[in-house]
Design an enzyme around this catalytic site. Sequence first.
Site, short mmCIF file in Angstrom:
data_model
loop_
_atom_site.label_atom_id
_atom_site.label_comp_id
_atom_site.label_asym_id
_atom_site.label_seq_id
_atom_site.Cartn_x
_atom_site.Cartn_y
_atom_site.Cartn_z
N THR A 115 65.86 23.23 -15.91
CA THR A 115 66.08 22.88 -14.50
C THR A 115 67.58 22.95 -14.18
O THR A 115 68.41 22.65 -15.04
CB THR A 115 65.57 21.44 -14.26
OG1 THR A 115 64.16 21.44 -14.48
CG2 THR A 115 65.85 20.96 -12.85
N GLY A 116 67.91 23.33 -12.95
CA GLY A 116 69.30 23.28 -12.51
C GLY A 116 69.78 24.60 -11.94
O GLY A 116 69.02 25.58 -11.87
N SER A 117 71.07 24.64 -11.58
CA SER A 117 71.61 25.83 -10.93
C SER A 117 71.88 26.96 -11.92
O SER A 117 71.95 28.12 -11.52
CB SER A 117 72.90 25.46 -10.19
OG SER A 117 73.84 24.88 -11.07
N ASP A 175 67.75 25.95 -21.26
CA ASP A 175 68.05 24.87 -20.31
C ASP A 175 69.56 24.74 -20.12
O ASP A 175 70.34 25.19 -20.96
CB ASP A 175 67.47 23.55 -20.85
CG ASP A 175 67.09 22.58 -19.75
OD1 ASP A 175 67.58 22.73 -18.62
OD2 ASP A 175 66.29 21.66 -20.03
N GLY A 176 69.96 24.13 -19.03
CA GLY A 176 71.37 23.85 -18.78
C GLY A 176 71.76 22.50 -19.37
O GLY A 176 70.96 21.84 -20.04
N GLY A 195 71.53 15.62 -14.82
CA GLY A 195 72.22 15.71 -13.53
C GLY A 195 71.25 16.03 -12.40
O GLY A 195 71.50 15.69 -11.24
N GLU A 221 62.40 17.65 -19.44
CA GLU A 221 63.26 18.60 -20.17
C GLU A 221 63.30 18.26 -21.65
O GLU A 221 63.19 19.15 -22.51
CB GLU A 221 64.69 18.58 -19.60
CG GLU A 221 64.80 19.19 -18.21
CD GLU A 221 66.20 19.11 -17.63
OE1 GLU A 221 66.60 20.06 -16.95
OE2 GLU A 221 66.88 18.09 -17.82
N LYS A 253 81.66 22.63 -19.15
CA LYS A 253 80.75 21.61 -19.69
C LYS A 253 81.06 21.26 -21.15
O LYS A 253 80.46 20.35 -21.71
CB LYS A 253 79.30 22.11 -19.61
CG LYS A 253 78.85 22.61 -18.24
CD LYS A 253 78.57 21.47 -17.30
CE LYS A 253 77.98 21.92 -15.97
NZ LYS A 253 76.64 22.40 -16.01
C1 5RP Z 1 68.73 18.68 -14.83
C2 5RP Z 1 69.68 19.04 -15.91
C3 5RP Z 1 70.51 20.27 -15.69
O1 5RP Z 1 70.17 21.19 -16.68
C4 5RP Z 1 71.95 19.91 -15.76
O2 5RP Z 1 72.21 18.92 -14.78
C5 5RP Z 1 72.85 21.13 -15.52
O3 5RP Z 1 72.69 21.58 -14.23
P1 5RP Z 1 73.48 22.82 -13.62
O4 5RP Z 1 73.02 24.03 -14.38
O5 5RP Z 1 73.07 22.82 -12.18
O6 5RP Z 1 74.95 22.57 -13.81
O7 5RP Z 1 69.81 18.40 -16.92
O8 5RP Z 1 68.16 17.42 -15.07
#
Ligand code: 5RP
Length: 223
Positions: free
Chosen positions: A25-27, A80-81, A95, A102, A120
């Site tokens: 999940t995430g951008s 995953d991010g 986040g 996840e 990060k």
């Molecule tokens: C969602 C997460 C996301 O993977 C993490 O917040 C990173 O998000 P982004 O790729 O938008 O920076 O853990 O719960």
Amino acid sequence: MELKKKVGYAAAEYVKDGDVVGLGTGSTTHYFIKRLGKRVMEEDIEILGIPTSYQSFLLAKSSGIFITTLEENDIDIAVDGADEVDSNLNLIKGGGAAHTLEKIVDSAADKFVVIVDGSKIVQNLGKFPVPLEVIPEARRTVNKQVKEYGGIPNLRMAKMKDGPVITDNGNFIIDVKFEIIEKPEYLEKELNSIPGVVENGIFAGIVDEVIVGTSEGLKTLKK
Ligand code: 5RP
């Protein structure tokens, strides 16, 4: 955005025909899922996705990726991010308030690949608060107990909705700020032992590989 796109696209190449794929999940994973959908369309490969949130479920559906569940399939690879990655490849996630599912999906995968831009990467976790998914009735008692671990709790408030964030599972998120987290595997277990905490955002010891996007190009970190 460009670095997130590059790591997302690179991770899409890790997926093989026939794989069951955990969809983070995430951008950043947004680009991974879009690119994977494109591969499915153009290369005639068969992939099944297991989403980690409504966000990744809806995106996978609109990108042409067929969905399955953990009830029906094991996971070959999850991508995953993360919000922070430390020097031992431990993570803070959540986040996007999706860390419970996840963690279930990412830890069940044969291979877990994390995609991040260079901002990060940290030596020790702790700049980013640790998100706790909490049963609403336990908000006050959880707050009291995290303070005993030296944490400063903060109920995450929603944007474009009055009141707190409500997770995909119907719970609150309490973001807990710690000083430097020296023993993430210990804190992960301790936080999950507080009654009312469904899951916390520390992911210790489960990452196989991290793809990092930097201005000098992509780097991979492995254990
Ligand atoms: C969602 C997460 C996301 O993977 C993490 O917040 C990173 O998000 P982004 O790729 O938008 O920076 O853990 O719960």
